[in-house]
Design an enzyme around this catalytic site. Structure first.
Site, mmCIF file in Angstrom:
data_model
loop_
_atom_site.group_PDB
_atom_site.id
_atom_site.type_symbol
_atom_site.label_atom_id
_atom_site.label_comp_id
_atom_site.label_asym_id
_atom_site.label_seq_id
_atom_site.Cartn_x
_atom_site.Cartn_y
_atom_site.Cartn_z
ATOM 1 N N CYS A 120 0.839 -1.199 0.000
ATOM 2 C CA CYS A 120 0.000 0.000 0.000
ATOM 3 C C CYS A 120 0.871 1.244 0.000
ATOM 4 C CB CYS A 120 -0.900 -0.013 1.232
ATOM 5 S SG CYS A 120 -2.017 1.392 1.359
ATOM 6 N N HIS A 162 -9.246 -3.964 -1.870
ATOM 7 C CA HIS A 162 -8.221 -3.211 -1.132
ATOM 8 C C HIS A 162 -8.623 -1.746 -1.002
ATOM 9 C CE1 HIS A 162 -3.790 -2.421 -0.222
ATOM 10 N NE2 HIS A 162 -4.271 -1.204 -0.430
ATOM 11 N N GLU A 163 -9.071 -1.149 -2.111
ATOM 12 C CA GLU A 163 -9.420 0.272 -2.093
ATOM 13 C C GLU A 163 -10.716 0.522 -1.316
ATOM 14 O OE1 GLU A 163 -7.191 2.222 -2.872
ATOM 15 O OE2 GLU A 163 -5.939 0.794 -3.964
ATOM 16 N N HIS A 166 -10.093 0.822 2.288
ATOM 17 C CA HIS A 166 -9.624 2.149 2.697
ATOM 18 C C HIS A 166 -10.794 3.050 3.082
ATOM 19 C CE1 HIS A 166 -5.312 2.419 2.278
ATOM 20 N NE2 HIS A 166 -5.333 1.856 1.074
#
Length: 202
Positions: A120, A162-163, A166
């Site tokens: 990341c 993954h995003e 966030h």
């Protein structure tokens, strides 16, 4: 393989063109602290975006930072903006377009799981092995404010997950398997030894 926010491997001409870009050191990126007072911006609640108020200036800024940092994906909180916006390099599409997605939600995930290394742009400590659903369906607003839905698999499904994490204040280090992080150099060496080929890291 893909690393969510950063790219490992040579999956596309776009990635190859980014091979000289640095990681983890862009001045506009927020990084995570392992101290008790962790980075509150990365861990904060992110506000949804109204379809009639698509933040075009934010999109331009995020795309620029993503390009400059050599990543494959980035989320607004990584640059200090707590809004539900992500940018992803669509390596699964012709010419690898860089596209924005707003208020993304997973509406379905497969029972089949896969493991892969992730890193990341906001976690400078290295890369870790993460297990995620292999296939997903995601609903989002596109850059025109229109609602869309896609079913994705493989690397691009991992990048979306993954995003989206966030946007929920979650980092890959929260989900990685119980083993130490590898440095980028260690990961490169491991992959090169397994394949006996040069591994690009962007």
């Amino acid at each position: 393989m893909s690393q969510g926010c950063i790219k490992h491997g040579s999956e596309s001409s776009h990635e190859a063109s980014q091979s000289s870009k640095p990681l983890f050191n862009h001045p506009e990126l927020f990084t995570h602290s392992r101290s008790v007072t962790q980075n509150k911006t990365l861990r904060n609640v992110n506000q949804p975006i109204h379809p009639e108020s698509i933040p075009t200036d934010l999109v331009v800024k995020m795309k620029r930072i993503l390009e400059e940092s050599g990543g494959i994906g980035i989320a607004a909180p990584q640059i200090g903006i707590n809004q539900q916006a992500i940018i992803i390099v669509r390596t699964d599409k012709p010419d690898n377009p860089v596209q924005a997605y707003f208020n993304p939600r997973l509406t379905w995930v497969s029972e089949t799981l896969s493991k892969d290394y992730e890193g990341c742009l906001s976690v400078p400590d290295g890369v870790g092995l993460v297990e995620r659903p292999s296939e997903i369906t995601v609903r989002y607003l596109d850059e025109t404010g229109e609602a869309q839905e896609e079913t994705l698999s493989g690397i691009i499904a991992r990048v979306f997950q993954h995003e989206i994490d966030h946007l929920n204040g979650i980092l890959f280090i929260d989900k990685k398997l119980d083993q130490p992080l590898l440095s980028v150099e260690e990961y490169m060496k491991m992959k090169a030894e397994k394949s006996n080929t040069v591994i690009d890291v962007q």
